[in-house]
Design a protein around this motif. Sequence first.
Motif, PDB file in Angstrom:
ATOM      1  N   ILE A  65     -13.296  20.427 -41.100  1.00 38.05           N
ATOM      2  CA  ILE A  65     -14.512  20.100 -40.043  1.00 38.05           C
ATOM      3  C   ILE A  65     -13.786  20.051 -38.585  1.00 38.05           C
ATOM      4  CG2 ILE A  65     -15.207  18.018 -41.354  1.00 38.05           C
ATOM      5  CD1 ILE A  65     -12.906  16.702 -39.637  1.00 38.05           C
ATOM      6  N   GLY A  66     -13.340  21.328 -38.275  1.00 37.21           N
ATOM      7  CA  GLY A  66     -13.155  21.029 -36.921  1.00 37.21           C
ATOM      8  C   GLY A  66     -11.808  21.906 -36.725  1.00 37.21           C
ATOM      9  N   PHE A  67     -11.302  22.028 -35.294  1.00 32.69           N
ATOM     10  CA  PHE A  67      -9.820  22.807 -34.471  1.00 32.69           C
ATOM     11  C   PHE A  67      -9.578  21.585 -33.862  1.00 32.69           C
ATOM     12  CE2 PHE A  67     -10.130  26.602 -36.656  1.00 32.69           C
ATOM     13  CZ  PHE A  67      -8.943  26.895 -37.542  1.00 32.69           C
ATOM     14  N   VAL A  68      -8.330  21.436 -33.379  1.00 36.01           N
ATOM     15  CA  VAL A  68      -8.620  20.560 -32.035  1.00 36.01           C
ATOM     16  C   VAL A  68      -7.403  21.549 -31.306  1.00 36.01           C
ATOM     17  CG1 VAL A  68      -6.483  18.919 -30.514  1.00 36.01           C
ATOM     18  CG2 VAL A  68      -8.522  18.385 -32.058  1.00 36.01           C
ATOM     19  N   VAL A  73      -7.004  19.834 -25.946  1.00 38.83           N
ATOM     20  CA  VAL A  73      -5.666  18.993 -25.005  1.00 38.83           C
ATOM     21  C   VAL A  73      -5.680  19.020 -23.811  1.00 38.83           C
ATOM     22  CG1 VAL A  73      -3.120  18.057 -25.276  1.00 38.83           C
ATOM     23  CG2 VAL A  73      -4.354  18.931 -27.694  1.00 38.83           C
ATOM     24  N   THR A  74      -5.391  19.557 -23.385  1.00 39.50           N
ATOM     25  CA  THR A  74      -6.033  20.036 -21.884  1.00 39.50           C
ATOM     26  C   THR A  74      -7.857  19.316 -21.576  1.00 39.50           C
ATOM     27  OG1 THR A  74      -5.128  21.792 -21.908  1.00 39.50           O
ATOM     28  CG2 THR A  74      -6.522  21.220 -19.953  1.00 39.50           C
ATOM     29  N   GLY A  75      -8.518  19.163 -21.656  1.00 43.37           N
ATOM     30  CA  GLY A  75      -9.986  18.274 -21.107  1.00 43.37           C
ATOM     31  C   GLY A  75      -9.467  17.083 -21.440  1.00 43.37           C
ATOM     32  N   TYR A  76      -8.909  16.468 -22.796  1.00 43.65           N
ATOM     33  CA  TYR A  76      -9.305  15.196 -23.133  1.00 43.65           C
ATOM     34  C   TYR A  76      -8.394  14.583 -21.555  1.00 43.65           C
ATOM     35  CZ  TYR A  76      -9.363  10.771 -25.724  1.00 43.65           C
ATOM     36  OH  TYR A  76      -9.315   9.963 -25.724  1.00 43.65           O
ATOM     37  N   LEU A 231       0.409  21.646 -22.174  1.00 42.63           N
ATOM     38  CA  LEU A 231       0.103  19.959 -22.345  1.00 42.63           C
ATOM     39  C   LEU A 231       0.014  19.841 -24.262  1.00 42.63           C
ATOM     40  CD1 LEU A 231      -1.979  18.741 -20.405  1.00 42.63           C
ATOM     41  CD2 LEU A 231      -1.496  20.441 -19.878  1.00 42.63           C
ATOM     42  N   ARG A 232       1.695  20.854 -24.688  1.00 39.16           N
ATOM     43  CA  ARG A 232       1.907  20.160 -25.708  1.00 39.16           C
ATOM     44  C   ARG A 232       3.599  19.014 -25.736  1.00 39.16           C
ATOM     45  NH1 ARG A 232       2.290  25.610 -28.949  1.00 39.16           N
ATOM     46  NH2 ARG A 232       3.140  26.446 -27.075  1.00 39.16           N
ATOM     47  N   GLY A 233       3.589  19.439 -23.785  1.00 38.26           N
ATOM     48  CA  GLY A 233       4.651  18.152 -23.591  1.00 38.26           C
ATOM     49  C   GLY A 233       4.490  17.237 -22.986  1.00 38.26           C
ATOM     50  N   LEU A 234       3.325  16.906 -23.465  1.00 43.00           N
ATOM     51  CA  LEU A 234       3.164  15.504 -22.895  1.00 43.00           C
ATOM     52  C   LEU A 234       3.813  14.437 -23.025  1.00 43.00           C
ATOM     53  CD1 LEU A 234      -0.925  15.802 -22.395  1.00 43.00           C
ATOM     54  CD2 LEU A 234       0.654  15.819 -20.414  1.00 43.00           C
ATOM     55  N   TYR A 235       4.418  13.454 -22.844  1.00 45.47           N
ATOM     56  CA  TYR A 235       5.395  12.876 -23.324  1.00 45.47           C
ATOM     57  C   TYR A 235       5.186  10.925 -23.471  1.00 45.47           C
ATOM     58  CZ  TYR A 235       8.474  13.386 -19.355  1.00 45.47           C
ATOM     59  OH  TYR A 235       9.158  13.370 -17.933  1.00 45.47           O
TER      60      TYR A 235
END
Length: 270
Positions: A65-68, A73-76, A231-235
């Motif tokens: 149904i789509g990608f993330v 992630v940045t915009g959200y 932003l993949r590093g958000l913990y």
Amino acid sequence: MDSNIGTPKSVARSWLRTLSTNIQEINGQHTLLSLSKDDSMDICLKLLAAHDFLSVPILDRGSFIGFVDVMDVTGYALEVYKRHAEALDMTEDSFRDFFESRVQNVINFSLWDQPVIMYDIATLEQVIHGFQSDGRNFSPHRIAVLNDRNQICNLITQWDILNFLLQRVGNLPEDLRRKKVSECITHQPITTRLDVPFVDSLQLLYQHRVSGIGVVDENNRLVANLSASDLRGLYGFESFNLFLGSTLQFLTKGTVRAQHGPPLSYDESD
């Protein structure tokens, strides 16, 4: 003439054969991982970080149904941060909604890279045309490959195409092989400074819908780069707490790419 390069006619034949390569031969080693639409953003970030992915396909009962991707992630993340900052609600509990959100709510959040779909009988030439942004207001970074049952079976990224062609440089037309970096530049670089608040640097990146911007010091020397993939590093709340700190602070604390070394650069004459 380079001894590794054939005659113009043989190069032309090799290039035509290369363009007719089946899409499945471009990245035969690709690991295809996906998430359910009901999975959380916490799970999504951990998967992206663990596998060094820039995007992940989202499925609804097995159907694509789509990608993330990292720009979504940045915009959200920016929206959630601004909402809580304006409400003066900067507590650990208030940011749980970001990590607990379902990925379904973040699909194409940035409106930057809408899904492009091809079937597994497509050729390299068709894939290259699929990546071209003519007539679109976005430039896709990956293409979902479906089988004859309309199930996603592969994922082709821009890097897959570059890597495939890099291994076949001798097959490229001479004018393409001789191009200089300066001829491929389509826009001026966007930069921020080390001492600029991270949230402002991130907003600059998101506003221009670019995957990365240069980071310069007080002497305007390139010293790092800020990428949406950081932003993949958000913990947790600690990461959001760093949004008001400097760009340097964020890049050195809790990001996946902090240990990847200095940015690569090339002279425009290369």
